[in-house]
Motif scaffolding. Structure first.
Motif, mmCIF file in Angstrom:
data_model
loop_
_atom_site.group_PDB
_atom_site.id
_atom_site.type_symbol
_atom_site.label_atom_id
_atom_site.label_comp_id
_atom_site.label_asym_id
_atom_site.label_seq_id
_atom_site.Cartn_x
_atom_site.Cartn_y
_atom_site.Cartn_z
ATOM 1 N N ILE A 64 -52.906 30.563 -35.778
ATOM 2 C CA ILE A 64 -52.430 30.647 -34.389
ATOM 3 C C ILE A 64 -52.317 29.247 -33.784
ATOM 4 C CG2 ILE A 64 -52.977 31.501 -32.083
ATOM 5 C CD1 ILE A 64 -54.330 33.896 -33.414
ATOM 6 N N LEU A 65 -53.310 28.386 -34.040
ATOM 7 C CA LEU A 65 -53.246 27.011 -33.552
ATOM 8 C C LEU A 65 -52.073 26.253 -34.173
ATOM 9 C CD1 LEU A 65 -57.033 25.990 -33.605
ATOM 10 C CD2 LEU A 65 -55.630 26.515 -31.606
ATOM 11 N N PHE A 66 -51.797 26.508 -35.437
ATOM 12 C CA PHE A 66 -50.677 25.852 -36.105
ATOM 13 C C PHE A 66 -49.344 26.260 -35.469
ATOM 14 C CE2 PHE A 66 -47.413 26.058 -39.475
ATOM 15 C CZ PHE A 66 -47.312 24.695 -39.762
ATOM 16 N N ILE A 67 -49.186 27.552 -35.205
ATOM 17 C CA ILE A 67 -47.953 28.022 -34.561
ATOM 18 C C ILE A 67 -47.816 27.419 -33.163
ATOM 19 C CG2 ILE A 67 -46.748 30.072 -33.713
ATOM 20 C CD1 ILE A 67 -48.054 31.638 -35.983
ATOM 21 N N ASP A 68 -48.936 27.349 -32.425
ATOM 22 C CA ASP A 68 -48.890 26.766 -31.088
ATOM 23 C C ASP A 68 -48.523 25.282 -31.143
ATOM 24 O OD1 ASP A 68 -49.601 26.847 -28.121
ATOM 25 O OD2 ASP A 68 -50.992 25.311 -28.832
ATOM 26 N N SER A 69 -49.070 24.549 -32.094
ATOM 27 C CA SER A 69 -48.747 23.120 -32.211
ATOM 28 C C SER A 69 -47.287 22.904 -32.606
ATOM 29 C CB SER A 69 -49.685 22.455 -33.230
ATOM 30 O OG SER A 69 -49.523 23.037 -34.514
ATOM 31 N N VAL A 70 -46.755 23.755 -33.462
ATOM 32 C CA VAL A 70 -45.331 23.660 -33.824
ATOM 33 C C VAL A 70 -44.457 23.906 -32.593
ATOM 34 C CG1 VAL A 70 -43.492 24.721 -35.180
ATOM 35 C CG2 VAL A 70 -45.699 24.264 -36.236
ATOM 36 N N ASN A 71 -44.854 24.878 -31.789
ATOM 37 C CA ASN A 71 -44.103 25.162 -30.574
ATOM 38 C C ASN A 71 -44.145 23.983 -29.603
ATOM 39 O OD1 ASN A 71 -42.659 26.718 -28.666
ATOM 40 N ND2 ASN A 71 -44.547 27.393 -27.695
ATOM 41 N N ARG A 72 -45.296 23.336 -29.499
ATOM 42 C CA ARG A 72 -45.412 22.170 -28.615
ATOM 43 C C ARG A 72 -44.546 21.011 -29.110
ATOM 44 N NH1 ARG A 72 -49.834 22.234 -25.023
ATOM 45 N NH2 ARG A 72 -51.163 24.079 -25.269
ATOM 46 N N VAL A 73 -44.562 20.780 -30.416
ATOM 47 C CA VAL A 73 -43.722 19.716 -30.971
ATOM 48 C C VAL A 73 -42.255 20.003 -30.700
ATOM 49 C CG1 VAL A 73 -42.963 18.633 -33.126
ATOM 50 C CG2 VAL A 73 -45.390 19.041 -32.737
ATOM 51 N N PHE A 112 -47.112 12.795 -30.096
ATOM 52 C CA PHE A 112 -48.024 12.347 -31.149
ATOM 53 C C PHE A 112 -49.175 13.329 -31.345
ATOM 54 C CE2 PHE A 112 -52.095 10.171 -31.967
ATOM 55 C CZ PHE A 112 -51.871 9.743 -33.257
ATOM 56 N N TYR A 113 -49.810 13.760 -30.239
ATOM 57 C CA TYR A 113 -50.938 14.687 -30.350
ATOM 58 C C TYR A 113 -50.494 16.044 -30.910
ATOM 59 C CZ TYR A 113 -53.691 11.362 -27.632
ATOM 60 O OH TYR A 113 -54.360 10.236 -27.203
ATOM 61 N N SER A 114 -49.321 16.498 -30.511
ATOM 62 C CA SER A 114 -48.837 17.781 -31.026
ATOM 63 C C SER A 114 -48.569 17.705 -32.527
ATOM 64 C CB SER A 114 -47.564 18.194 -30.283
ATOM 65 O OG SER A 114 -47.810 18.346 -28.900
ATOM 66 N N GLN A 115 -47.945 16.593 -32.959
ATOM 67 C CA GLN A 115 -47.700 16.422 -34.388
ATOM 68 C C GLN A 115 -49.004 16.287 -35.161
ATOM 69 O OE1 GLN A 115 -45.086 13.051 -34.593
ATOM 70 N NE2 GLN A 115 -43.231 14.294 -34.379
ATOM 71 N N ARG A 116 -49.972 15.557 -34.590
ATOM 72 C CA ARG A 116 -51.269 15.428 -35.257
ATOM 73 C C ARG A 116 -51.925 16.793 -35.433
ATOM 74 N NH1 ARG A 116 -56.045 13.605 -31.632
ATOM 75 N NH2 ARG A 116 -55.599 15.754 -31.008
ATOM 76 N N ASN A 117 -51.926 17.607 -34.371
ATOM 77 C CA ASN A 117 -52.534 18.935 -34.462
ATOM 78 C C ASN A 117 -51.786 19.824 -35.449
ATOM 79 O OD1 ASN A 117 -54.345 18.097 -32.477
ATOM 80 N ND2 ASN A 117 -53.102 18.942 -30.812
#
Length: 210
Positions: free
Chosen positions: A60-69, A104-109
């Motif tokens: 779920i965190l991975f999907i959220d980070s992809v959406n943010r990026v 940067f933070y979104s890509q890192r996550n």
């Protein structure tokens, strides 16, 4: 880095340590005992169940980070397009730095969660492959009459992590149910015999002549 992403990073480090431990060359006897313990330990089975739930949250965190990026990329693309067409600058210097920092933070996550999930699949596949190799090696040593295969538990019946432990728990529960059922049958049998004795005693009393 927030608390949950820090926990994801610690999990990633733990996965790397476990992976290094799996590929460390060990003698056949040691490896067989180690993987037999992993297959039969109920603690490992419970840990595996908890890790499955944890990986769902990481997904779920991975999907959220992809959406943010993706959203940050759209925002930067819109600002760049506006500047190229001669319009007013949408983002100033500080605002652009803030957007770049969010990117940067979104890509890192995204990379952190992605590598954690990917390494979990590698660990599972590596464990299965090592277990298959140990089974084949044990069969070869057994055919050759190697004494190293004697005096220990076999890996032939070992499945996934904790599978043997789960089967043992189910077998113990079945044994308890059978014991309880046996006690109930004995109690019902004793009650049936008692009632039968009472009925037999009543029938044996002679009736009075009318």
């Amino acid at each position: 880095m927030t608390l949950y992403y820090s926990l994801v990073f610690l999990l990633l480090v733990a996965e790397m340590v476990i992976f290094m431990a799996l590929i460390v060359p060990l003698p056949f006897t040691w490896r067989r005992k180690l993987f037999t313990f992993i297959s039969e330990s109920p603690i490992i089975a419970k840990l595996q169940y908890g890790m499955k739930i944890t990986f769902i949250f990481i997904l779920i965190l991975f999907i959220d980070s992809v959406n943010r990026v993706y959203r940050v990329q759209i925002e930067l693309a819109a600002a760049h397009k506006s500047q190229n067409t001669g319009g007013a600058a949408v983002l100033g210097g500080s605002e652009r730095m803030e957007v770049q920092a969010r990117k940067f933070y979104s890509q890192r996550n995204m990379y952190l969660c992605g590598f954690t999930l990917f390494l979990s699949l590698i660990l599972n596949r590596t464990y299965v492959m090592i277990l298959d190799v140990l089974r084949l090696e044990e069969e070869v040593k057994t055919f050759r009459g190697d004494p190293a295969t004697k005096g220990g538990k076999s890996l032939k019946d070992a499945g996934n992590v904790g599978e043997v432990a789960k089967l043992k728990e189910q077998l113990a529960a079945k044994d308890r149910d059978m014991a309880n059922l046996k006690k109930q049958v004995e109690s019902m049998s004793a009650e049936y015999n008692r009632l039968g004795d009472q009925v037999s005693g009543t029938d044996s009393i002679p009736k009075k002549d009318r």
